[in-house]
Design a protein around this motif. Structure first.
Motif, mmCIF file in Angstrom:
data_model
loop_
_atom_site.group_PDB
_atom_site.id
_atom_site.type_symbol
_atom_site.label_atom_id
_atom_site.label_comp_id
_atom_site.label_asym_id
_atom_site.label_seq_id
_atom_site.Cartn_x
_atom_site.Cartn_y
_atom_site.Cartn_z
ATOM 1 N N LEU A 12 0.841 -1.194 0.000
ATOM 2 C CA LEU A 12 0.000 0.000 0.000
ATOM 3 C C LEU A 12 0.880 1.250 0.000
ATOM 4 O O LEU A 12 0.651 2.189 -0.768
ATOM 5 C CB LEU A 12 -0.911 -0.016 1.227
ATOM 6 C CG LEU A 12 -1.997 1.047 1.262
ATOM 7 C CD1 LEU A 12 -2.940 0.887 0.090
ATOM 8 C CD2 LEU A 12 -2.777 0.986 2.566
ATOM 9 N N ASN A 15 2.382 1.728 -3.399
ATOM 10 C CA ASN A 15 1.394 2.197 -4.378
ATOM 11 C C ASN A 15 1.103 3.684 -4.203
ATOM 12 O O ASN A 15 1.015 4.426 -5.180
ATOM 13 C CB ASN A 15 0.098 1.409 -4.241
ATOM 14 C CG ASN A 15 0.213 0.026 -4.844
ATOM 15 O OD1 ASN A 15 1.081 -0.220 -5.680
ATOM 16 N ND2 ASN A 15 -0.640 -0.885 -4.410
ATOM 17 N N SER A 19 2.124 6.655 -6.808
ATOM 18 C CA SER A 19 1.077 7.520 -7.309
ATOM 19 C C SER A 19 1.391 8.995 -7.047
ATOM 20 O O SER A 19 1.163 9.849 -7.899
ATOM 21 C CB SER A 19 -0.207 7.070 -6.626
ATOM 22 O OG SER A 19 -1.161 7.999 -6.764
ATOM 23 N N LEU A 20 1.974 9.305 -5.881
ATOM 24 C CA LEU A 20 2.314 10.702 -5.569
ATOM 25 C C LEU A 20 3.498 11.178 -6.417
ATOM 26 O O LEU A 20 3.547 12.331 -6.837
ATOM 27 C CB LEU A 20 2.642 10.856 -4.082
ATOM 28 C CG LEU A 20 1.450 10.832 -3.119
ATOM 29 C CD1 LEU A 20 1.931 10.878 -1.678
ATOM 30 C CD2 LEU A 20 0.513 12.001 -3.377
ATOM 31 N N ALA A 81 -8.576 2.580 9.124
ATOM 32 C CA ALA A 81 -9.577 1.592 8.709
ATOM 33 C C ALA A 81 -10.853 1.793 9.519
ATOM 34 O O ALA A 81 -11.879 1.234 9.205
ATOM 35 C CB ALA A 81 -9.039 0.186 8.916
ATOM 36 N N LYS A 102 -9.777 3.627 4.787
ATOM 37 C CA LYS A 102 -9.463 2.544 3.853
ATOM 38 C C LYS A 102 -10.740 1.801 3.526
ATOM 39 O O LYS A 102 -11.560 1.627 4.421
ATOM 40 C CB LYS A 102 -8.467 1.570 4.504
ATOM 41 C CG LYS A 102 -7.101 2.151 4.718
ATOM 42 C CD LYS A 102 -6.241 1.087 5.388
ATOM 43 C CE LYS A 102 -4.904 1.638 5.796
ATOM 44 N NZ LYS A 102 -4.100 0.640 6.522
ATOM 45 N N PRO A 103 -10.930 1.298 2.362
ATOM 46 C CA PRO A 103 -10.081 1.487 1.187
ATOM 47 C C PRO A 103 -10.382 2.834 0.520
ATOM 48 O O PRO A 103 -11.533 3.118 0.228
ATOM 49 C CB PRO A 103 -10.488 0.328 0.283
ATOM 50 C CG PRO A 103 -11.874 -0.025 0.702
ATOM 51 C CD PRO A 103 -12.052 0.421 2.113
ATOM 52 N N PHE A 104 -9.359 3.616 0.289
ATOM 53 C CA PHE A 104 -9.567 4.966 -0.236
ATOM 54 C C PHE A 104 -9.260 4.994 -1.724
ATOM 55 O O PHE A 104 -8.770 4.018 -2.303
ATOM 56 C CB PHE A 104 -8.672 5.958 0.498
ATOM 57 C CG PHE A 104 -7.252 5.490 0.602
ATOM 58 C CD1 PHE A 104 -6.387 5.617 -0.472
ATOM 59 C CD2 PHE A 104 -6.789 4.902 1.771
ATOM 60 C CE1 PHE A 104 -5.087 5.176 -0.386
ATOM 61 C CE2 PHE A 104 -5.490 4.459 1.850
ATOM 62 C CZ PHE A 104 -4.630 4.587 0.776
ATOM 63 N N ASP A 105 -9.559 6.134 -2.314
ATOM 64 C CA ASP A 105 -9.327 6.321 -3.736
ATOM 65 C C ASP A 105 -8.011 7.081 -3.888
ATOM 66 O O ASP A 105 -7.801 8.103 -3.231
ATOM 67 C CB ASP A 105 -10.492 7.148 -4.289
ATOM 68 C CG ASP A 105 -10.477 7.200 -5.787
ATOM 69 O OD1 ASP A 105 -11.186 6.390 -6.388
ATOM 70 O OD2 ASP A 105 -9.749 8.045 -6.338
ATOM 71 N N LEU A 106 -7.119 6.582 -4.732
ATOM 72 C CA LEU A 106 -5.821 7.242 -4.856
ATOM 73 C C LEU A 106 -5.956 8.665 -5.378
ATOM 74 O O LEU A 106 -5.204 9.557 -4.980
ATOM 75 C CB LEU A 106 -4.907 6.442 -5.781
ATOM 76 C CG LEU A 106 -4.127 5.303 -5.121
ATOM 77 C CD1 LEU A 106 -3.209 4.646 -6.135
ATOM 78 C CD2 LEU A 106 -3.304 5.830 -3.959
ATOM 79 N N MET A 110 -4.611 11.987 -3.501
ATOM 80 C CA MET A 110 -3.714 12.947 -4.140
ATOM 81 C C MET A 110 -4.294 14.368 -4.021
ATOM 82 O O MET A 110 -3.576 15.308 -3.681
ATOM 83 C CB MET A 110 -3.553 12.588 -5.606
ATOM 84 C CG MET A 110 -2.192 12.891 -6.136
ATOM 85 S SD MET A 110 -1.564 11.512 -7.040
ATOM 86 C CE MET A 110 -2.743 11.385 -8.339
#
Lengths: 222, 470
Positions: A12, A15, A19-20, A81, A102-106, A110
């Protein structure tokens, strides 16, 4: 901008870091337990801390309280969570600035990261303006007088950092510390290369935007 | 389904029984009074007959004959209806007779005989007395003179009285019913009220309110006390089960969040920008790994749920007689690759077969879970010891590691679902904190126990005992 992620799920953390780096152009460090996280946060000038609560050795809540008691000023985004009201309120009261369940959206992570960094530096708009230059932090583009200006990734990062603190003197060391992550070899002369590149692309004629203060650093001002 | 009301049934029963009682009372009373009146009538008849006989006397002649004083005959019992009489001497000679006399046939033998007959549109009852001595007996009169007296009187007064009486008694019964039936209905309604209260209170029970408040009246009602107690204990049991289920669900949902978050972030970061087919391939492989973890967690949760369900007795199973050692050997064999990878030795010691009644797969799962923990916490080039033994009643398996030990305050927590002693260690090997919960649930389902003993710096011992098959 430089971000620290403290999250024990390596996958996680990686990822989010990827993504950042790719989506926001941030320098990202990852720690997988509370102790390492605290050490890194205490010894590096981060612009944002992304913190999981359930982490080994030192839990997120304690880490946050310790950092805030040491007057750490960077914004903190909590990953949790649990989404009960009480725990959210307690977290915000403990000094967190925002939280994501969690579970979050990337994409959301951002956008929230950008907003938190913006606010941490006293900015409000997602599009930063200096003279006729517009820096859109949402899609990492720069326009001058409405026309797009093609910048390299590093040039953009330097400009974005300076634009978050318009009128302030930013030293070379500060730039290096905020634009590179922990694993990077830093050479101060590269900064001069990016600055000159920016000047070439943004300044026309007599209008000076990036000022050099000898021995102190740089300043972005109209 | 057709419903019925207890109140209505009870009221119907009470009304019917009261009605029957009233009818019975009516008939019995009427019958006895009728008989009583008849008896009185008969006595009266006998008195009349005797007084008629008393009117017979001897004449004042030398050879006295029997005479009758007609003028002394008493008036009829019933005005307007003449009584009838007839007097004979022993030779069958009529001495006296009322103005009218019907032809009667009375049983000749009996000394006193009654007979009923219809005459002149009137019901009569007659009495015939035989061998009545003549009262007026003096010296010189024949001692052998006896009279036969027949006296008849209309029975209409008795019949009228009985009819009137019948009316009175029937009226009384109806009056009594008018009072007792409403009284019974009111009493029943009143008596059933605590039951209605209890039902109303029971209707207030919901998933947010498990407290049954039966009300003072229901508590004070002896018949309802056992019902109230049964309901209360049932509610407590349900509440416990409900809370347990809800906690499990909350924990499970919570634990599912992390693997789902990982999977989601993998896909999202993959989609963030165009990538080469190699990158996509690598990303998809990562997704598969993430899903494998998710699957493992789901499998563990289901296993735990099943073991607990079975322990609660709602799942029937076929068990076999097996040797405890063989399940341990199988578990050790399947954990060896992990141990080898970590450079940990596993030593097994046992003596003699230990028969137990169990499903070997269950026990193997328990040993594997315990061994996995032991191997994880044991530093490389040390060993994990498995001791298989028994005491008179139990088979005992002890699994000991040479790890850092579990802190005293954490010992009671290690069997809690989703508990991780130190999250990092568990996460390193993909644990979710369910292994020990499953082991405990399974062992307890077999009526056994699992006791952890730990010493800092020396290691942890898990002592499992399950009942032996005798």
């Amino acid at each position: 901008m430089r971000v620290l992620i403290v999250e024990d799920e390596r996958r996680l953390a990686e990822n989010v870091a990827r993504s950042l780096r790719e989506g926001a152009g941030y320098a990202v460090d990852c720690c997988f337990n509370g102790e390492d996280g605290l050490y890194m946060a205490e010894n590096n000038p981060y612009d944002l801390l992304i913190l999981d609560l359930m982490i080994p050795k030192l839990d997120g809540r304690t880490l946050l309280t310790r950092l805030r008691s040491q007057a750490a000023r960077f914004p903190v985004l909590i990953l949790t969570a649990r989404d009960e009201k009480e725990s959210v309120v307690a977290l915000l009261n403990a000094g967190a600035d925002d939280y994501l369940c969690k579970p979050f959206d990337l994409g959301e992570l951002m956008a929230r990261s950008k907003a938190l960094i913006r606010r941490g530096k006293g900015q409000t708009a997602a599009v930063l303006k200096v003279a006729d230059i517009e820096i859109s932090t949402a899609d990492l583009t720069v326009r001058r007088g409405g026309k797009p200006v093609p910048l390299t990734a590093m040039e953009y990062r330097v400009l974005e950092y300076l634009a978050h603190r318009p009128g302030a003197v930013v030293s070379k060391t500060e730039l290096l510390e905020h634009l590179y992550d922990f694993n990077w070899e830093r050479f101060s002369n590269v900064i001069e290369v990016y600055i000159s590149g920016l000047r070439r692309k943004l300044e026309h004629g007599d209008t000076k935007l990036i000022h050099t203060l000898r021995g102190q650093g740089y300043m972005l001002r109209a | 389904m057709r419903t019925h009301s207890i109140a209505q049934r009870l009221i119907a029963a009470v009304v019917v029984s009261q009605l029957l009682l009233a009818i019975g009372l009516f008939f019995v009373t009427v019958y006895f009074t009728h008989r009583q009146l008849l008896a009185a009538f008969d006595t009266e008849l006998e008195g009349r007959a005797m007084s008629i006989a008393a009117l017979v006397h001897y004449s004042e002649e030398e050879h006295p004959t029997l005479e009758f004083q007609q003028d002394m005959v008493p008036p009829s019992l019933e005005r307007g209806h003449a009584d009838l009489y007839q007097v004979f001497d022993q030779n069958g000679k009529a001495i006296a007779q009322s103005n009218k006399w019907p032809s009667l046939s009375l049983p000749p033998a009996a000394r006193a005989a009654y007979a009923n007959f219809e005459w002149n549109g009137e019901s009569y009852r007659a009495l015939r007395l035989k061998s009545v001595p003549v009262l007026d007996r003096e010296a010189g009169t024949p001692a052998s003179d006896f009279l036969t007296v027949t006296y008849a009187s209309p029975t209409s007064p008795v019949i009228r009285t009985v009819a009137r009486l019948r009316l009175y008694i029937a009226g009384g019964c109806v009056l009594l019913l008018c009072v007792t039936v409403p009284l019974a209905i009111w009493g029943l309604r009143r008596g059933l009220r605590p039951l209605e209260d209890l039902a109303a209170n029971a209707a207030l029970i919901s998933t947010s309110n498990w407290e049954l408040n039966p009300g003072a009246e229901a508590m004070a009602t002896r018949e309802l006390l056992s019902l109230t107690q049964a309901m209360t204990s049932m509610l407590q049991g349900l509440h416990r089960a409900f809370t347990q289920q809800r906690e499990f669900l909350a924990n499970a949902a919570h634990e599912l969040k992390t693997p789902v978050a990982i999977l989601k972030s993998t896909v999202q970061s993959l989609l963030q920008r165009p990538r080469s087919s190699e990158e996509y391939r690598a990303g998809l492989e990562q997704c598969l790994e993430d899903m494998a973890r998710l699957e493992k967690l789901l499998h563990s949760m289901l296993r735990l749920a099943r073991a607990e369900q079975w322990a609660a007795g709602s799942l029937q199973r076929d068990l076999a007689d097996i040797d405890l050692r063989s399940t341990c050997d199988a578990a050790v064999d399947s954990i060896r690759p992990l141990a080898h990878q970590r450079g940990v030795q596993i030593e097994v010691s046992s003596n003699g077969p230990i028969p137990v009644r169990a499903d070997p797969e269950d026990l193997e799962l328990v040993w594997i879970n315990l061994l996995e923990n032991a191997v994880r916490f044991t530093p490389p080039s040390s060993s994990v010891r498995v001791l298989v033994g028994s005491d008179p009643q139990h088979g005992v398996v002890e699994i000991a590691d040479s790890g850092p030990g579990i802190p005293e305050h954490e010992l009671p927590l290690i069997f809690e679902r989703f508990h991780r002693g130190d999250a990092s260690r568990a996460r390193d090997t993909g644990g979710y904190g369910l292994g020990l919960s499953i082991a405990k649930a399974v062992i307890e389902a077999y009526g056994g126990t699992i006791i952890p003993k730990s010493e800092a710096g020396v290691g942890t011992r898990m002592i499992v005992s399950i009942p032996k098959q005798s």
